[in-house]
Scaffold this motif. Structure first.
Motif, PDB file in Angstrom:
ATOM      1  N   VAL A   1      74.254  -2.776  45.731  1.00 63.52           N
ATOM      2  CA  VAL A   1      73.767  -4.254  46.282  1.00 63.52           C
ATOM      3  C   VAL A   1      74.368  -5.410  45.275  1.00 63.52           C
TER       4      VAL A   1
ATOM      5  N   CYS B   1      76.509  -6.741  55.545  1.00 60.41           N
ATOM      6  CA  CYS B   1      76.866  -5.823  54.518  1.00 60.41           C
ATOM      7  C   CYS B   1      75.978  -5.453  53.654  1.00 60.41           C
ATOM      8  N   VAL B   2      74.972  -6.285  53.132  1.00 60.42           N
ATOM      9  CA  VAL B   2      73.793  -5.998  52.579  1.00 60.42           C
ATOM     10  C   VAL B   2      72.879  -5.127  53.113  1.00 60.42           C
ATOM     11  N   ASP B   3      72.689  -5.126  54.485  1.00 63.22           N
ATOM     12  CA  ASP B   3      71.921  -4.428  55.294  1.00 63.22           C
ATOM     13  C   ASP B   3      72.473  -2.964  55.538  1.00 63.22           C
TER      14      ASP B   3
ATOM     15  N   MET C   1      71.947  -1.329  52.065  1.00 61.40           N
ATOM     16  CA  MET C   1      70.276  -1.057  52.100  1.00 61.40           C
ATOM     17  C   MET C   1      70.135   0.471  52.386  1.00 61.40           C
TER      18      MET C   1
ATOM     19  N   LEU D   1      67.705  -4.783  55.129  1.00 59.12           N
ATOM     20  CA  LEU D   1      67.786  -6.344  54.570  1.00 59.12           C
ATOM     21  C   LEU D   1      66.370  -6.937  55.101  1.00 59.12           C
TER      22      LEU D   1
ATOM     23  N   THR E   1      69.063  -7.397  42.695  1.00 59.24           N
ATOM     24  CA  THR E   1      69.612  -5.978  42.365  1.00 59.24           C
ATOM     25  C   THR E   1      68.641  -5.244  41.776  1.00 59.24           C
TER      26      THR E   1
ATOM     27  N   THR F   1      66.552  -3.644  44.503  1.00 62.24           N
ATOM     28  CA  THR F   1      67.355  -2.759  45.331  1.00 62.24           C
ATOM     29  C   THR F   1      68.263  -1.618  44.355  1.00 62.24           C
TER      30      THR F   1
ATOM     31  N   LEU G   1      77.202  -8.198  45.647  1.00 59.81           N
ATOM     32  CA  LEU G   1      76.761  -9.676  45.851  1.00 59.81           C
ATOM     33  C   LEU G   1      77.672 -10.563  44.730  1.00 59.81           C
TER      34      LEU G   1
END
Length: 631
Positions: free
Chosen positions: A478, A429-431, A434, A444, A471, A474, A482
């Motif tokens: 994001v 999800c973070v990838d 991003m 990521l 944070t 990015t 998180l």
């Protein structure tokens, strides 16, 4: 740095060769801890160890074996395997010893303490016996002592003094000259006996962390080396019955790790990486049963069944070693103070297992599709299985940071394995976020690269500040993700997240394996009969359904081995790894009758809700998916 290290090694070698203490400076605080392991005179699967720390100036000192080792997130209590411990003064007289707890001994009149001696029992044998106490170390973190092979996870043999945690160690290993060995540690001296039968190898560890972080294999091992970019890979394989060859495994590893190196780009931080593979003869009762791997900063110990088919072994090695090799990114290059200053007997744990294990597992899966080793459809199936497993087997509403920080305690420890499921999904999800917020220009991977530059292997981050830092580095999206789904306890809406890349969930026929339907087990325990039976889900597994298997069929044996609750995990791990084209014999009990399935495996399918590419996806969604999956 190189010249300084070479000079240090030369001085140590000179001191060692003299065979006496350096009288001008023999203080324990200023000299290496001289340690010897005898692999020649092994009796009852035990190795004799001698610890010579130098001269103490305090009255009492404490010596410990680790209660917990890094990467396991479980209590191992290696002190349980120490036997017949003795202490001697400089006149050779025995000194009193006080055992404080399972892993701790104190020595009074320490100014007179010359050396400590003890025998170390191995842990592999204890797995069959049920262990000494409540838990047995996970096999890849354990020890094996037998005439043909010794697995030297050194944390099981060598401890540390509270007062000397940062001291160097000089480790002298006496072994038969016929033994091959590999170690990432610096070898500073090597000698042989006059008859050539015995070899002494002396290694240098700059502090206790390096002792625990550099496993060794001694014995009838096969060793292969190859280069991946500028990283030297050393592969050591012990196959007790010669079923698998290091040269064959080398080809698989080289192809896979070349793809990993390409995926990482400049994001690597080690000139050498060791793979130590122990193949367990599952027909022997004293063989290890904990299959998997334990990462170290620049090496990994892998334990898998020797009876695996070459294709199944190759697939397992790709998945396992891919995960472990990516640990050179985190925690090697990006880690918290809890990791950097790890306390082996009273550890505190970082809040960020989602980073160490989750992101690592995500990379291990994502690189395979990104570099073309698997197709997107296979990646979608694996992602769906992680989603299903994380939701059905673990607490999906548990704070991941809270779980990580309290991983040895109830109810958190029962959710540890979710780091490889939901933890990887958090990384995914973070990838995606991003890439979405940077028009595909950042990822990521690039974030980990930036964190590696900011910190690196010698500078830990502050645990409580990491998410705020990420944070700031990015995007608000994001940080919001998180804080909501990793710090907070709100389950992730994967449908909403994956819609960003034009994927949706729908029922389809998907390939599966021989014990699951897309992550759901088609087998259940049968305590009344002491074994395992097929459950109702078997009717949705095409292979078994075509062979006439029915719910409640009891499995009597698989390929000649009787199946019981005691050995079910071991046998079913082999079944899980079956590939198409394998000859099998399965005996079933149905009512009062016996049924023999004597056949060859074919691909098996099931109907399941899985991830699919949405035919109505927008061009923006397709472009983001292309940036994410490189195709």
């Amino acid at each position: 740095m190189i010249k300084k290290l070479a000079l240090h090694a030369l001085v140590l070698a000179t001191v060692f060769s003299c065979g006496v203490k350096n009288q001008t400076n023999d203080l324990a605080t200023d000299t290496p801890i001289m340690t010897s392991l005898d692999l020649v005179n092994i009796q009852d699967d035990k190795v004799n160890v001698v610890i010579n720390p130098g001269r103490f100036i305090q009255d009492t000192v404490t010596y410990r074996l680790p209660r917990v080792v890094q990467g396991t997130y479980a209590v191992s209590d290696f002190g349980r395997y120490i036997e017949n411990i003795k202490a001697f003064d400089y006149e050779g007289n025995a000194m009193p010893i006080n055992q404080v707890d399972t892993n701790t001994w104190t020595f009074a009149n320490a100014k007179n303490l010359d050396r400590i001696e003890y025998a170390v029992n191995d842990t592999f044998d204890q797995e069959e016996q049920g262990g000494i106490g409540d838990e047995v170390p996970f096999s890849p973190s354990g020890t094996n002592i037998e005439p043909k092979q010794v697995m030297l996870n050194l944390h099981g043999f060598v401890g540390y003094f509270d007062a000397l945690k940062q001291n160097a160690y000089q480790i002298d290993i006496k072994s038969p000259s016929s033994f091959k060995y590999t170690s990432p540690l610096t070898e500073i001296k090597s000698t042989q006996s006059e008859d050539g039968a015995i070899k002494h190898s002396v290694f240098l560890a700059n502090r206790y962390f390096e002792v625990t972080d550099n496993p060794m294999m001694y014995g009838e091992t096969e060793v292969e080396e190859f280069m991946v970019g500028n990283i030297k890979i050393v592969l050591s394989v012990f196959s007790p019955n010669g079923v698998h060859k290091a040269s064959e495994i080398k080809e698989i590893m080289a192809e896979m790790m070349q793809a990993q190196k390409q995926y990482l780009g400049d994001l690597n931080s080690t000139p050498r990486y060791d793979i130590l593979l122990y193949l367990s003869d599952t027909q022997k009762p004293d063989s290890p049963k904990g299959f998997g791997a334990l990462e170290h900063h620049t090496s990994t110990v892998v334990v898998l069944p020797e009876q695996m088919d070459p294709e199944a072994l190759a697939e397992s090695m790709i998945d396992v070693v891919a995960h472990e090799f990516f640990h050179i990114v985190t925690p090697l290059s990006v880690h918290s103070e809890d990791v950097h200053y790890f306390d082996y007997n009273n550890p505190t744990f970082s809040k960020h297992l989602w980073l160490y294990e989750g992101v690592t597992e995500y990379f291990a899966q994502h690189f395979q599709v990104y570099e073309g080793l698997i197709d997107p459809a296979e990646f979608y199936v694996r992602t769906t299985e992680k989603i299903n497993t994380s939701r059905s087997n673990y607490d999906d509403a548990m704070s991941f940071t809270q779980m990580s920080e309290n991983i040895l305690e109830d109810p958190y420890k029962d959710n540890y394995a979710n780091v490889y499921m939901k933890g990887a999904l958090i990384g995914m999800c973070v990838d995606i976020l991003m890439r979405e917020n940077s028009d595909g220009q950042r990822s990521l991977r690039s974030l980990l690269g930036e964190l590696s530059v900011k910190y690196g292997k010698d500078k830990p981050f502050e645990d409580d500040a990491l998410i705020t830092e990420i944070t700031a580095m990015t995007y608000p999206a994001v940080g919001e993700f998180l804080n909501t789904h990793v710090v907070g306890n709100t389950p992730i809406d994967y449908g909403q997240m994956l819609d960003k890349v034009g994927l949706y969930f729908a029922e389809a026929e998907v390939e599966t394996n021989y014990i699951q339907n897309a992550g759901e087990l088609i087998l259940s325990a049968d305590p009344a009969r002491g074994g395992v039976k097929f459950n109702d889900l078997v009717m949705n597994n095409s292979f078994w359904k075509d062979k006439g298997v029915q719910p409640n069929d009891f499995i009597k044996s698989i390929n000649g081995t009787e199946v019981s609750l005691a050995n079910a995990n071991q046998i079913l791990a082999e079944v899980y790894a079956w590939s198409s084209g394998k000859a099998i014999q399965v005996e079933l009990l149905r009512g009062d009758g016996e049924i023999l399935i004597d056949t060859t495996t074919t691909p098996t399918y099931t109907k399941a809700v899985t991830l699919l590419e949405n035919p109505e996806a927008t061009e923006a969604q397709k472009e983001l998916r292309k940036a994410w999956l490189k195709g």
